[in-house]
Design an enzyme around this catalytic site. Structure first.
Site, PDB file in Angstrom:
ATOM      1  N   GLY A 145       0.828  -1.210   0.000  1.00  0.00           N
ATOM      2  CA  GLY A 145       0.000   0.000   0.000  1.00  0.00           C
ATOM      3  C   GLY A 145       0.855   1.248   0.000  1.00  0.00           C
ATOM      4  N   ASN A 203       1.395   3.459  -2.188  1.00  0.00           N
ATOM      5  CA  ASN A 203       1.036   4.606  -3.046  1.00  0.00           C
ATOM      6  C   ASN A 203       0.214   5.671  -2.332  1.00  0.00           C
ATOM      7  OD1 ASN A 203      -1.040   2.321  -3.361  1.00  0.00           O
ATOM      8  ND2 ASN A 203      -2.170   4.116  -4.067  1.00  0.00           N
ATOM      9  N   GLY A 243      -1.425   7.558   1.559  1.00  0.00           N
ATOM     10  CA  GLY A 243      -1.470   7.720   3.012  1.00  0.00           C
ATOM     11  C   GLY A 243      -0.166   7.398   3.710  1.00  0.00           C
ATOM     12  N   GLY A 258       1.545   4.566   3.845  1.00  0.00           N
ATOM     13  CA  GLY A 258       2.493   3.801   3.032  1.00  0.00           C
ATOM     14  C   GLY A 258       3.322   4.727   2.160  1.00  0.00           C
ATOM     15  N   SER A 318      -4.176  -1.081  14.792  1.00  0.00           N
ATOM     16  CA  SER A 318      -4.999   0.118  14.989  1.00  0.00           C
ATOM     17  C   SER A 318      -5.539   0.129  16.416  1.00  0.00           C
ATOM     18  CB  SER A 318      -6.175   0.040  14.011  1.00  0.00           C
ATOM     19  OG  SER A 318      -7.177   0.960  14.353  1.00  0.00           O
ATOM     20  N   TYR A 366     -13.526  -4.953  10.796  1.00  0.00           N
ATOM     21  CA  TYR A 366     -12.267  -4.185  10.822  1.00  0.00           C
ATOM     22  C   TYR A 366     -11.532  -4.457  12.136  1.00  0.00           C
ATOM     23  CZ  TYR A 366      -8.923  -0.338  10.498  1.00  0.00           C
ATOM     24  OH  TYR A 366      -7.759   0.397  10.456  1.00  0.00           O
TER      25      TYR A 366
HETATM   26  N1  LIG Z   1      -5.364   6.440   8.909  1.00  0.00           N
HETATM   27  C1  LIG Z   1      -5.610   6.057  10.148  1.00  0.00           C
HETATM   28  O1  LIG Z   1      -6.052   6.833  11.009  1.00  0.00           O
HETATM   29  C2  LIG Z   1      -5.335   4.638  10.553  1.00  0.00           C
HETATM   30  C3  LIG Z   1      -5.652   4.262  11.854  1.00  0.00           C
HETATM   31  C4  LIG Z   1      -5.357   2.970  12.274  1.00  0.00           C
HETATM   32  C5  LIG Z   1      -4.759   2.084  11.401  1.00  0.00           C
HETATM   33  N2  LIG Z   1      -4.491   2.467  10.129  1.00  0.00           N
HETATM   34  C6  LIG Z   1      -3.876   1.474   9.241  1.00  0.00           C
HETATM   35  O2  LIG Z   1      -2.868   2.073   8.474  1.00  0.00           O
HETATM   36  C7  LIG Z   1      -2.685   1.333   7.274  1.00  0.00           C
HETATM   37  C8  LIG Z   1      -2.543   2.287   6.089  1.00  0.00           C
HETATM   38  O3  LIG Z   1      -3.780   2.954   5.880  1.00  0.00           O
HETATM   39  P1  LIG Z   1      -3.881   4.495   5.470  1.00  0.00           P
HETATM   40  O4  LIG Z   1      -4.488   5.192   6.624  1.00  0.00           O
HETATM   41  O5  LIG Z   1      -2.601   4.960   4.909  1.00  0.00           O
HETATM   42  O6  LIG Z   1      -5.018   4.407   4.345  1.00  0.00           O
HETATM   43  P2  LIG Z   1      -5.004   4.688   2.779  1.00  0.00           P
HETATM   44  O7  LIG Z   1      -4.530   6.065   2.481  1.00  0.00           O
HETATM   45  O8  LIG Z   1      -6.386   4.318   2.339  1.00  0.00           O
HETATM   46  O9  LIG Z   1      -3.951   3.652   2.217  1.00  0.00           O
HETATM   47  C9  LIG Z   1      -4.219   2.286   2.210  1.00  0.00           C
HETATM   48  C10 LIG Z   1      -3.327   1.611   1.197  1.00  0.00           C
HETATM   49  O10 LIG Z   1      -3.662   0.212   1.177  1.00  0.00           O
HETATM   50  C11 LIG Z   1      -3.858  -0.157  -0.185  1.00  0.00           C
HETATM   51  N3  LIG Z   1      -4.716  -1.316  -0.340  1.00  0.00           N
HETATM   52  C12 LIG Z   1      -6.023  -1.440  -0.033  1.00  0.00           C
HETATM   53  N4  LIG Z   1      -6.475  -2.646  -0.413  1.00  0.00           N
HETATM   54  C13 LIG Z   1      -5.424  -3.296  -0.993  1.00  0.00           C
HETATM   55  C14 LIG Z   1      -5.262  -4.547  -1.601  1.00  0.00           C
HETATM   56  N5  LIG Z   1      -6.280  -5.408  -1.767  1.00  0.00           N
HETATM   57  N6  LIG Z   1      -4.045  -4.890  -2.068  1.00  0.00           N
HETATM   58  C15 LIG Z   1      -3.006  -4.035  -1.963  1.00  0.00           C
HETATM   59  N7  LIG Z   1      -3.103  -2.813  -1.424  1.00  0.00           N
HETATM   60  C16 LIG Z   1      -4.306  -2.460  -0.936  1.00  0.00           C
HETATM   61  C17 LIG Z   1      -4.459   1.082  -0.827  1.00  0.00           C
HETATM   62  O11 LIG Z   1      -4.429   1.000  -2.236  1.00  0.00           O
HETATM   63  P3  LIG Z   1      -5.380   1.943  -3.144  1.00  0.00           P
HETATM   64  O12 LIG Z   1      -4.755   3.313  -3.138  1.00  0.00           O
HETATM   65  O13 LIG Z   1      -5.358   1.273  -4.470  1.00  0.00           O
HETATM   66  O14 LIG Z   1      -6.729   1.943  -2.502  1.00  0.00           O
HETATM   67  C18 LIG Z   1      -3.547   2.134  -0.243  1.00  0.00           C
HETATM   68  O15 LIG Z   1      -2.337   2.150  -0.915  1.00  0.00           O
HETATM   69  C19 LIG Z   1      -3.860   0.372   7.186  1.00  0.00           C
HETATM   70  O16 LIG Z   1      -3.435  -0.917   7.564  1.00  0.00           O
HETATM   71  C20 LIG Z   1      -4.840   0.911   8.212  1.00  0.00           C
HETATM   72  O17 LIG Z   1      -5.656  -0.098   8.775  1.00  0.00           O
HETATM   73  C21 LIG Z   1      -4.766   3.727   9.685  1.00  0.00           C
END
Ligand SMILES: NC(=O)c1ccc[n+]([C@@H]2O[C@H](COP(=O)([O-])OP(=O)(O)OC[C@H]3O[C@@H](n4cnc5c(N)ncnc54)[C@H](OP(=O)(O)O)[C@@H]3O)[C@@H](O)[C@H]2O)c1
Length: 310
Positions: free
Chosen positions: A26, A28, A30, A32, A155, A182
């Protein structure tokens, strides 16, 4: 060294990473994206594993504008498809001979009930089973790389997670709510991390498993949590609790590179309720340390993904 009081840990604390091979799932978007940027700035070769190669290439371009010497390779990976995970792993073995850090960051949150290509409930399938399969397939590479590391991203929502092995994947949607699934997927990330660490120790593998969570960070993750209309109303309140993605990524980064980190540790923000702040060691729930559930989850994950750890 006390990792919770000594100083505010930032990307300035990341050592030079020249020659290190790092996979970020992931990568690309947030957190990641921020992780790829930080690792690449420090000279690592970063494999940006994305389900959309074009999104990956766009993200890579943005980072190259900032750091023209960055070494970033976009590689297709759909964690909701075991064939894609196997293809990613095969490509990786063709191109590299070591793997220093596997950052299992990708995730989805709170979508409606639907299934992965292999028929698993989508949130548990993507967030846990996909990463379980990926890690197992890359295990031989982790084994042969001295001091390698696996970092899983959980999380605060793991606290709501409940394991039910009689209906782990909410068969036909029974008992499914977006939040329950989730929470279960994020509790699974921790059960898996701690069991993986025990596996490494038992088999004397020179790799550690560490976990991290980002508090509440401003990313694309919230797209399914509420409608756009509701989000536009909540945004002012939400912004009081949320931190930027560049802050939110720090626990993942610290878990990945902190030289004092031990296997089985968990990093998160040090602020109130662990919602924001600089990264420190934090605690996860008693349920996340349940040995029975960790073993059951491991066994069922091997059975479902057909990826057997040895
Ligand atoms: N943001 C928060 O407040 C928060 C809080 C707790 C935990 N987290 C955790 O942090 C991690 C990163 O999330 P984020 O907040 O950065 O969200 P994000 O911006 O939505 O990024 C999520 C990434 O995961 C990718 N992804 C989703 N489904 C996938 C799949 N089937 N195969 C490969 N890649 C996939 C997305 O790809 P696309 O761009 O193609 O959708 C995107 O690159 C997650 O594990 C999330 O549970 C985040």
């Amino acid at each position: 060294m006390n990792m919770n009081t000594s100083h505010n840990w930032t990307t300035a604390s990341i050592p030079v990473l020249t020659g290190k091979i790092i996979v970020v799932t992931g990568g690309n978007s947030g957190l990641g994206f921020e992780a790829v940027k930080a690792f690449a700035e420090k000279g690592a070769t970063v494999i940006m594993a994305c389900r959309s190669v074009s999104k990956g290439e766009n993200a890579k371009r943005l980072i190259l504008e900032l750091f023209p010497k960055a070494i970033i390779v976009v590689s297709e990976l759909d964690l909701a498809d075991l064939k894609s995970i196997t293809a990613f792993s095969n490509r990786f073995y063709e191109q590299y001979s070591s793997l220093n850090i596997l950052l299992n960051n990708a995730g989805i949150m709170m979508g409606p009930y639907c299934l992965t290509k292999d028929g698993f409930e989508n949130q548990i399938g993507t967030n846990h089973l996909g990463h379980f399969a990926l890690t197992g397939l890359l295990l031989p590479m982790l084994k042969k790389t001295p001091k390698s590391r696996v970092v899983n991203v959980s999380s605060i929502a793991h606290k709501q997670g409940v394991m039910d092995f009689s209906n782990l994947l909410y068969e036909n949607g029974s008992g499914y709510t977006p939040m329950k699934a989730y929470g279960r997927s994020k509790l699974s990330n921790l059960l898996f991390t701690y069991e993986l660490q025990r596996f490494f120790e038992k088999n004397k593998i020179d790799c550690i498993a560490v976990a991290a969570h980002p508090g509440v960070s401003d990313t694309n993750l919230f797209q399914h949590a509420a409608s756009k209309w509701v989000m536009s109303i909540l945004k002012p309140v939400f912004s009081l609790f949320v931190q930027s993605a560049s802050m939110g990524v720090l626990p993942e980064l610290r878990a990945s590179v902190e030289s004092f980190a031990k296997g089985g540790e968990y990093f998160g923000p040090k602020g109130k309720g662990e919602m924001k702040g600089y990264p420190v060691l934090v605690n996860s729930t008693n349920d996340s340390y349940d040995l029975d559930n960790a073993k059951k989850l491991w066994e069922i994950s091997e059975k479902l993904t057909k990826v057997v750890y040895s």
